[in-house]
Motif scaffolding. Structure first.
Motif, PDB file in Angstrom:
ATOM      1  N   VAL A   1       4.658  -1.949   4.452  1.00 57.96           N
ATOM      2  CA  VAL A   1       5.605  -2.335   3.399  1.00 57.96           C
ATOM      3  C   VAL A   1       6.858  -1.471   3.467  1.00 57.96           C
TER       4      VAL A   1
ATOM      5  N   THR B   1      -1.198 -11.425  -3.592  1.00 59.61           N
ATOM      6  CA  THR B   1      -2.520 -10.796  -3.508  1.00 59.61           C
ATOM      7  C   THR B   1      -3.036 -10.415  -4.888  1.00 59.61           C
TER       8      THR B   1
ATOM      9  N   PHE C   1      -2.092  -5.390  -5.993  1.00 62.36           N
ATOM     10  CA  PHE C   1      -0.647  -5.447  -5.764  1.00 62.36           C
ATOM     11  C   PHE C   1      -0.229  -4.406  -4.739  1.00 62.36           C
ATOM     12  N   PHE C   2      -0.822  -3.212  -4.808  1.00 68.80           N
ATOM     13  CA  PHE C   2      -0.424  -2.135  -3.907  1.00 68.80           C
ATOM     14  C   PHE C   2      -1.200  -2.136  -2.594  1.00 68.80           C
TER      15      PHE C   2
ATOM     16  N   ARG D   1      -2.329  -4.933  -1.178  1.00 65.44           N
ATOM     17  CA  ARG D   1      -1.891  -6.163  -0.507  1.00 65.44           C
ATOM     18  C   ARG D   1      -2.989  -6.748   0.356  1.00 65.44           C
TER      19      ARG D   1
ATOM     20  N   ASP E   1       4.221 -11.005  -1.099  1.00 64.29           N
ATOM     21  CA  ASP E   1       2.839 -10.840  -0.655  1.00 64.29           C
ATOM     22  C   ASP E   1       2.048  -9.966  -1.621  1.00 64.29           C
ATOM     23  N   SER E   2       2.695  -8.957  -2.200  1.00 64.23           N
ATOM     24  CA  SER E   2       2.015  -8.104  -3.175  1.00 64.23           C
ATOM     25  C   SER E   2       1.633  -8.897  -4.422  1.00 64.23           C
TER      26      SER E   2
END
Length: 410
Positions: free
Chosen positions: A18, A384, A261-262, A264, A380-381
């Protein structure tokens, strides 16, 4: 003797993907501002990245779907049928939301269509005819020409056939799936360089209006995901439980969505969801199956991504979409999302399948995929987070709903 300090390249390699993508994005913008002529020459880097995606996408879809079906254990459905229904309903509903949002707030992309023939379908009947012809295409031809409809059909058929093969055969297929996934991860590791070339050349050629277009597209994507998480999913849970769904919804978003979120990665978030299911007092024999399965097939966020980006390409190319065709896209997006790869950006690689419904060739579809990677830092975060939190949300709703039904009958 003191150890030498790590080089700049070594420091960059230690950063997360990221962070590397953000650096590539900022570097591309800076180069386009400072040296536009030099930035135009970086288009080759972006073309190489897009070509790599185009090469790996067909075999990825074929192998992953075939391996998933072939290694599916008999009898799973009897334990999680209500959850499976909620997974599929939620994914389809998310695709419908994305269709409505894309029609209300159409997005335009900067695409290179030179020397590429685009033939718009005449309506739903022509789309269905094209779909049927694509299904019965030769498998080798489908792989060579990136006919994703044909690839998906052959993957399903081969997966069902191999389910009756020996254990060794299925293990080999599973190893093949892991190998293809590894190659995809390797290609995606070069996403920062590809995005650098794409952003720099695009901004230098088309101006910074392209970046504004990406911001609008990202706003539509994130808006759809927020609407599904805070409105659509609670409606589905209320239908199942007949009580205020928001305490459960907010708990799942807080406990599961934030970590997803982190990270992913839905797969990496499975332990978090299992622990949350245990704390909620759900049946272990149910959630131990539904949570890992949901990480594979419960893909509301992926359905949104596929639908919004496909309709953005359709709008950019001036193709008129009627309501029946849009509904068909929702169905296809839901099916595609269920087979989305577990690697970062996996849903983006299935966009060409949906684009093929509208006669959009693979060359243009892969440019749309590249646009998806540019906005993927947030997209994408958020995708997911929605996918993973919904796994435990629907598992809890189905389990609690079945328990209450049993209590009422008793």
């Amino acid at each position: 003797m003191t150890a030498s300090s790590p080089s700049l390249l070594q420091r960059l390699k230690r950063l997360s993907l990221v962070t590397q993508i953000i650096i590539g994005l900022l570097a591309g913008i800076a180069l386009a501002l400072v040296a536009p002529e030099v930035a135009k020459s970086t288009a080759f880097i972006g073309k190489v990245f897009v070509s790599a995606l185009k090469a790996v996408a067909p075999i990825l879809v074929f192998v992953l779907v075939m391996a998933s079906i072939a290694n599916h254990k008999h009898g799973q459905e009897t334990h999680i049928r209500p959850i499976l229904f909620l997974y599929l309903l939620g994914t389809f509903a998310a695709a419908v939301v994305a269709v409505v949002a894309s029609m209300m707030f159409p997005s335009s992309l900067v695409l290179s269509t030179h020397d590429v023939a685009v033939t718009a379908p005449g309506g739903i009947s022509e789309v269905l005819q094209s779909l049927l012809l694509s299904v019965v295409d030769n498998p080798v031809s489908a792989l060579m020409n990136a006919n994703f409809i044909g690839i998906l059909a052959w993957a399903i058929g081969m997966g069902i056939a191999i389910r009756h093969a020996g254990e060794t055969t299925r293990e080999v297929l599973g190893d093949l799936s892991n190998g293809v996934t590894l190659i995809v991860r390797l290609v995606i590791r070069f996403a920062p360089l590809g995005i650098f070339g794409l952003v720099a050349s695009t901004l230098a050629t088309s101006g910074f209006g392209a970046l504004i277009g990406y911001a609008h597209l990202l706003a539509v994507l994130l808006g759809c995901m927020l609407f599904v998480a805070l409105v659509m999913n609670p409606v589905i849970v209320f239908w199942k439980l007949r009580r205020n769904p928001y305490p459960l919804v907010m708990m799942c978003l807080r406990e599961s969505g934030i970590t997803a979120f982190f990270t992913r990665s839905s797969a990496a978030n499975i332990p978090v969801n299992l622990e949350l299911s245990k704390r909620l007092g759900l049946h272990e024999d149910t959630y131990s199956v539904s949570i890992p399965l949901g990480a594979t097939i419960n893909m509301a966020g992926a359905a949104i991504t596929i639908t919004v980006l496909t309709l953005a390409a359709v709008h950019t190319l001036g193709i008129v979409v009627d309501i029946p065709t849009a509904i068909l896209l929702s169905v296809v997006a839901a099916i595609c999302a269920c087979g989305a790869s577990g690697v970062a950006g996996g849903s983006l690689l299935l966009i060409p399948l949906a684009c093929s419904l509208f006669g959009i060739p693979s060359e243009i579809a892969m440019q749309v995929v590249a646009v998806g990677f540019i906005i993927g830092v947030l997209q994408d975060s958020a995708e997911t987070a929605l996918n993973s939190s919904t796994d435990v949300l629907f598992t809890a709703a189905a389990c609690l709903g079945e328990d209450e039904k049993v209590q009422r009958l008793a």
